[in-house]
Design a protein around this motif. Structure first.
Motif, PDB file in Angstrom:
ATOM      1  N   ILE A 117      -2.144   3.697   8.116  1.00  0.00           N
ATOM      2  CA  ILE A 117      -3.419   3.172   7.602  1.00  0.00           C
ATOM      3  C   ILE A 117      -3.187   2.931   6.109  1.00  0.00           C
ATOM      4  CG2 ILE A 117      -4.323   5.533   7.339  1.00  0.00           C
ATOM      5  CD1 ILE A 117      -7.173   4.376   7.551  1.00  0.00           C
ATOM      6  N   GLY A 118      -3.589   1.776   5.648  1.00  0.00           N
ATOM      7  CA  GLY A 118      -3.358   1.482   4.237  1.00  0.00           C
ATOM      8  C   GLY A 118      -4.447   0.610   3.648  1.00  0.00           C
ATOM      9  N   ILE A 119      -4.657   0.804   2.355  1.00  0.00           N
ATOM     10  CA  ILE A 119      -5.609   0.004   1.586  1.00  0.00           C
ATOM     11  C   ILE A 119      -4.825  -0.631   0.441  1.00  0.00           C
ATOM     12  CG2 ILE A 119      -7.643   0.132   0.043  1.00  0.00           C
ATOM     13  CD1 ILE A 119      -8.375   0.509   3.022  1.00  0.00           C
ATOM     14  N   GLY A 123      -1.054  14.110   7.987  1.00  0.00           N
ATOM     15  CA  GLY A 123      -1.842  13.510   6.915  1.00  0.00           C
ATOM     16  C   GLY A 123      -2.336  14.544   5.930  1.00  0.00           C
ATOM     17  N   SER A 172       0.807  -1.214   0.000  1.00  0.00           N
ATOM     18  CA  SER A 172       0.000   0.000   0.000  1.00  0.00           C
ATOM     19  C   SER A 172       0.853   1.283   0.000  1.00  0.00           C
ATOM     20  CB  SER A 172      -0.934  -0.105   1.204  1.00  0.00           C
ATOM     21  OG  SER A 172      -1.325   1.122   1.625  1.00  0.00           O
ATOM     22  N   PHE A 173       2.003   1.249   0.700  1.00  0.00           N
ATOM     23  CA  PHE A 173       2.851   2.444   0.834  1.00  0.00           C
ATOM     24  C   PHE A 173       4.016   2.488  -0.146  1.00  0.00           C
ATOM     25  CE2 PHE A 173       0.588   2.858   4.790  1.00  0.00           C
ATOM     26  CZ  PHE A 173       0.647   4.216   5.091  1.00  0.00           C
ATOM     27  N   TYR A 224      -8.537  13.108   5.069  1.00  0.00           N
ATOM     28  CA  TYR A 224      -8.985  13.107   6.462  1.00  0.00           C
ATOM     29  C   TYR A 224     -10.037  14.181   6.755  1.00  0.00           C
ATOM     30  CZ  TYR A 224      -5.178   9.858   7.083  1.00  0.00           C
ATOM     31  OH  TYR A 224      -4.366   8.760   6.976  1.00  0.00           O
ATOM     32  N   ARG A 252      -9.179   4.374  -3.489  1.00  0.00           N
ATOM     33  CA  ARG A 252     -10.156   5.338  -4.033  1.00  0.00           C
ATOM     34  C   ARG A 252     -11.493   4.691  -4.387  1.00  0.00           C
ATOM     35  NH1 ARG A 252      -7.161  10.325  -4.346  1.00  0.00           N
ATOM     36  NH2 ARG A 252      -9.115  11.322  -4.903  1.00  0.00           N
ATOM     37  N   LYS A 253     -11.902   3.724  -3.588  1.00  0.00           N
ATOM     38  CA  LYS A 253     -13.238   3.132  -3.765  1.00  0.00           C
ATOM     39  C   LYS A 253     -14.045   3.230  -2.485  1.00  0.00           C
ATOM     40  CE  LYS A 253     -11.740  -0.303  -7.181  1.00  0.00           C
ATOM     41  NZ  LYS A 253     -11.978   0.545  -8.339  1.00  0.00           N
ATOM     42  N   LEU A 259      -7.547  -1.473  -4.664  1.00  0.00           N
ATOM     43  CA  LEU A 259      -8.852  -1.030  -4.140  1.00  0.00           C
ATOM     44  C   LEU A 259      -8.819   0.399  -3.604  1.00  0.00           C
ATOM     45  CD1 LEU A 259     -10.143  -4.278  -2.390  1.00  0.00           C
ATOM     46  CD2 LEU A 259     -10.840  -3.325  -4.590  1.00  0.00           C
ATOM     47  N   LYS A 274     -12.611  14.703   5.190  1.00  0.00           N
ATOM     48  CA  LYS A 274     -13.945  14.117   4.977  1.00  0.00           C
ATOM     49  C   LYS A 274     -14.412  13.312   6.181  1.00  0.00           C
ATOM     50  CE  LYS A 274     -14.005  14.462   0.162  1.00  0.00           C
ATOM     51  NZ  LYS A 274     -13.607  14.002  -1.135  1.00  0.00           N
ATOM     52  N   VAL A 323       5.078   5.459  -2.477  1.00  0.00           N
ATOM     53  CA  VAL A 323       4.099   6.553  -2.369  1.00  0.00           C
ATOM     54  C   VAL A 323       4.763   7.817  -1.813  1.00  0.00           C
ATOM     55  CG1 VAL A 323       1.966   7.342  -1.239  1.00  0.00           C
ATOM     56  CG2 VAL A 323       2.089   5.023  -2.155  1.00  0.00           C
ATOM     57  N   GLY A 383     -10.964   3.121   2.429  1.00  0.00           N
ATOM     58  CA  GLY A 383     -10.159   3.839   3.427  1.00  0.00           C
ATOM     59  C   GLY A 383     -11.041   4.664   4.343  1.00  0.00           C
ATOM     60  N   LYS A 384     -11.993   5.342   3.770  1.00  0.00           N
ATOM     61  CA  LYS A 384     -12.893   6.182   4.585  1.00  0.00           C
ATOM     62  C   LYS A 384     -13.719   5.322   5.544  1.00  0.00           C
ATOM     63  CE  LYS A 384     -16.401   9.807   4.409  1.00  0.00           C
ATOM     64  NZ  LYS A 384     -16.376   9.844   5.849  1.00  0.00           N
TER      65      LYS A 384
HETATM   66  C1  LIG Z   1      -4.854   7.028   1.950  1.00  0.00           C
HETATM   67  C2  LIG Z   1      -5.714   5.779   1.838  1.00  0.00           C
HETATM   68  C3  LIG Z   1      -5.750   5.012   3.151  1.00  0.00           C
HETATM   69  C4  LIG Z   1      -7.132   6.242   1.480  1.00  0.00           C
HETATM   70  O1  LIG Z   1      -7.957   5.123   1.313  1.00  0.00           O
HETATM   71  P1  LIG Z   1      -8.860   4.988   0.000  1.00  0.00           P
HETATM   72  O2  LIG Z   1      -9.686   3.782   0.128  1.00  0.00           O
HETATM   73  O3  LIG Z   1      -7.931   5.048  -1.166  1.00  0.00           O
HETATM   74  O4  LIG Z   1      -9.674   6.329   0.061  1.00  0.00           O
HETATM   75  P2  LIG Z   1     -11.273   6.525  -0.125  1.00  0.00           P
HETATM   76  O5  LIG Z   1     -11.697   5.975  -1.428  1.00  0.00           O
HETATM   77  O6  LIG Z   1     -11.976   6.013   1.077  1.00  0.00           O
HETATM   78  O7  LIG Z   1     -11.279   8.114  -0.154  1.00  0.00           O
HETATM   79  C5  LIG Z   1     -12.364   8.893   0.278  1.00  0.00           C
HETATM   80  C6  LIG Z   1     -12.114  10.302  -0.233  1.00  0.00           C
HETATM   81  O8  LIG Z   1     -10.940  10.848   0.378  1.00  0.00           O
HETATM   82  C7  LIG Z   1     -10.218  11.610  -0.597  1.00  0.00           C
HETATM   83  N1  LIG Z   1      -8.886  11.032  -0.797  1.00  0.00           N
HETATM   84  C8  LIG Z   1      -8.520   9.719  -0.729  1.00  0.00           C
HETATM   85  N2  LIG Z   1      -7.210   9.581  -0.921  1.00  0.00           N
HETATM   86  C9  LIG Z   1      -6.729  10.816  -1.125  1.00  0.00           C
HETATM   87  C10 LIG Z   1      -5.439  11.329  -1.388  1.00  0.00           C
HETATM   88  N3  LIG Z   1      -4.360  10.534  -1.468  1.00  0.00           N
HETATM   89  N4  LIG Z   1      -5.319  12.661  -1.580  1.00  0.00           N
HETATM   90  C11 LIG Z   1      -6.396  13.471  -1.494  1.00  0.00           C
HETATM   91  N5  LIG Z   1      -7.642  13.050  -1.229  1.00  0.00           N
HETATM   92  C12 LIG Z   1      -7.806  11.752  -1.051  1.00  0.00           C
HETATM   93  C13 LIG Z   1     -10.983  11.596  -1.861  1.00  0.00           C
HETATM   94  O9  LIG Z   1     -11.780  12.740  -1.921  1.00  0.00           O
HETATM   95  C14 LIG Z   1     -11.827  10.359  -1.735  1.00  0.00           C
HETATM   96  O10 LIG Z   1     -13.009  10.447  -2.430  1.00  0.00           O
HETATM   97  P3  LIG Z   1     -12.990  10.336  -4.060  1.00  0.00           P
HETATM   98  O11 LIG Z   1     -12.102   9.180  -4.416  1.00  0.00           O
HETATM   99  O12 LIG Z   1     -14.444  10.125  -4.368  1.00  0.00           O
HETATM  100  O13 LIG Z   1     -12.466  11.652  -4.555  1.00  0.00           O
HETATM  101  C15 LIG Z   1      -5.215   4.817   0.696  1.00  0.00           C
HETATM  102  O14 LIG Z   1      -5.295   5.478  -0.544  1.00  0.00           O
HETATM  103  C16 LIG Z   1      -3.807   4.313   0.893  1.00  0.00           C
HETATM  104  O15 LIG Z   1      -3.607   3.229   1.417  1.00  0.00           O
HETATM  105  N6  LIG Z   1      -2.793   5.105   0.424  1.00  0.00           N
HETATM  106  C17 LIG Z   1      -1.375   4.737   0.570  1.00  0.00           C
HETATM  107  C18 LIG Z   1      -0.941   4.782   1.987  1.00  0.00           C
HETATM  108  C19 LIG Z   1      -1.223   6.139   2.636  1.00  0.00           C
HETATM  109  O16 LIG Z   1      -0.939   7.186   2.068  1.00  0.00           O
HETATM  110  N7  LIG Z   1      -1.770   6.116   3.853  1.00  0.00           N
HETATM  111  C20 LIG Z   1      -2.091   7.320   4.606  1.00  0.00           C
HETATM  112  C21 LIG Z   1      -0.880   7.872   5.242  1.00  0.00           C
HETATM  113  S1  LIG Z   1      -1.252   9.391   6.072  1.00  0.00           S
END
Ligand SMILES: CC(C)(COP(=O)(O)OP(=O)(O)OC[C@H]1O[C@@H](n2cnc3c(N)ncnc32)[C@H](O)[C@@H]1OP(=O)(O)O)[C@@H](O)C(=O)NCCC(=O)NCCS
Length: 208
Positions: free
Chosen positions: A90-92, A125, A25-26, A130, A98-99, A96, A132, A29, A102-103
């Motif tokens: 936290i990671g997805i 972060g 996931s990371f 966050y 942006r679906k 998967l 949202k 990134v 994560g939220k």
């Molecule tokens: C960050 C993470 C946990 C978010 O989980 P996700 O399932 O991808 O995110 P969601 O689909 O639930 O996102 C909900 C909303 O948050 C916002 N969002 C999500 N990821 C974002 C990002 N990287 N930058 C800005 N906004 C983001 C978006 O508005 C999204 O809605 P949209 O896709 O309809 O525009 C995931 O992308 C991940 O594992 N990333 C790599 C590891 C990481 O960066 N972890 C967080 C460290 S602080």
């Protein structure tokens, strides 16, 4: 059709699988490669680790997400020590992202943290994600990030109260738990126990 994901506590037998998920996931990134899989490996044994909030997301028998919390403090300007939580990694799983997973995982985790009576969560972060889930800039709560020079950009530093008003009347400095600071050399050694993966320098990475 796929079942809805479930969120449940992490099990000891799956630590390696979860670490691999975090690595996937990371990876590339925030820097070429990543260190978060080692961070979680180390933090599970840290006294500040909150076992009740060590959570994974599972879909059709496969792990697709994880989140964890640590206890830390705000050193208040009036001398008080205010207990708070910090969160992550936290990671997805990459395919998967942006679906909405994560939220879902984040909101569930915060609900559990609130049920356990914790007052606030602070960490570094992206407000785009966050924001949202109710996070705002920590500076708006009067909380400063440790070791940040006066006037430096602190928009990465976020806060959400779990008990409304918990930080009313508090100003002070947040401390990142020491356990998050890992040695790059230790990460390198640990990473060798995973399948080889190419480190890439990519635009947008914070560290390089
Ligand atoms: C960050 C993470 C946990 C978010 O989980 P996700 O399932 O991808 O995110 P969601 O689909 O639930 O996102 C909900 C909303 O948050 C916002 N969002 C999500 N990821 C974002 C990002 N990287 N930058 C800005 N906004 C983001 C978006 O508005 C999204 O809605 P949209 O896709 O309809 O525009 C995931 O992308 C991940 O594992 N990333 C790599 C590891 C990481 O960066 N972890 C967080 C460290 S602080």
């Amino acid at each position: 059709m796929k079942d809805d994901p479930i969120i449940r506590p992490e099990r000891p037998g799956e630590y390696g699988e979860v670490e691999n998920l975090v690595r996937e996931s990371f990876w590339n990134v925030y820097r070429p490669g990543c260190s978060e899989h080692y961070v979680i490996h180390v933090l599970r044994d840290d006294p500040a680790f909150v076992k009740e909030l060590d959570l994974v997301m599972e879909q059709d028998g496969r792990l697709i997400g994880q989140n964890m919390f640590m206890k830390t403090v705000i050193e208040a300007d009036d001398g008080r020590i205010i207990p708070v939580l910090t969160m992550g990694p936290i990671g997805i799983t990459p395919e998967l992202k942006r679906k909405g997973c994560g939220k879902k995982l984040l909101d569930y985790s915060l609900e559990k943290a609130a049920e356990l009576g914790f007052g606030a969560v602070l960490f570094e972060g992206n407000i785009g994600f966050y924001g949202k889930s109710g996070f705002d800039y920590a500076r708006k709560f009067g909380i400063r990030y440790h070791d940040l020079p006066e006037g430096a950009d602190d928009s990465f530093f976020l806060c959400r109260e779990l008990i409304p008003g918990y930080l009313d009347g508090v100003t002070g400095v947040y401390q990142t738990p020491k356990g998050y600071y890992v040695d790059d050399a230790d990460v390198e050694v640990f990473d060798k126990s995973f399948p080889p993966k190419k480190k890439l320098k990519l635009p947008g990475q914070l560290f390089g």
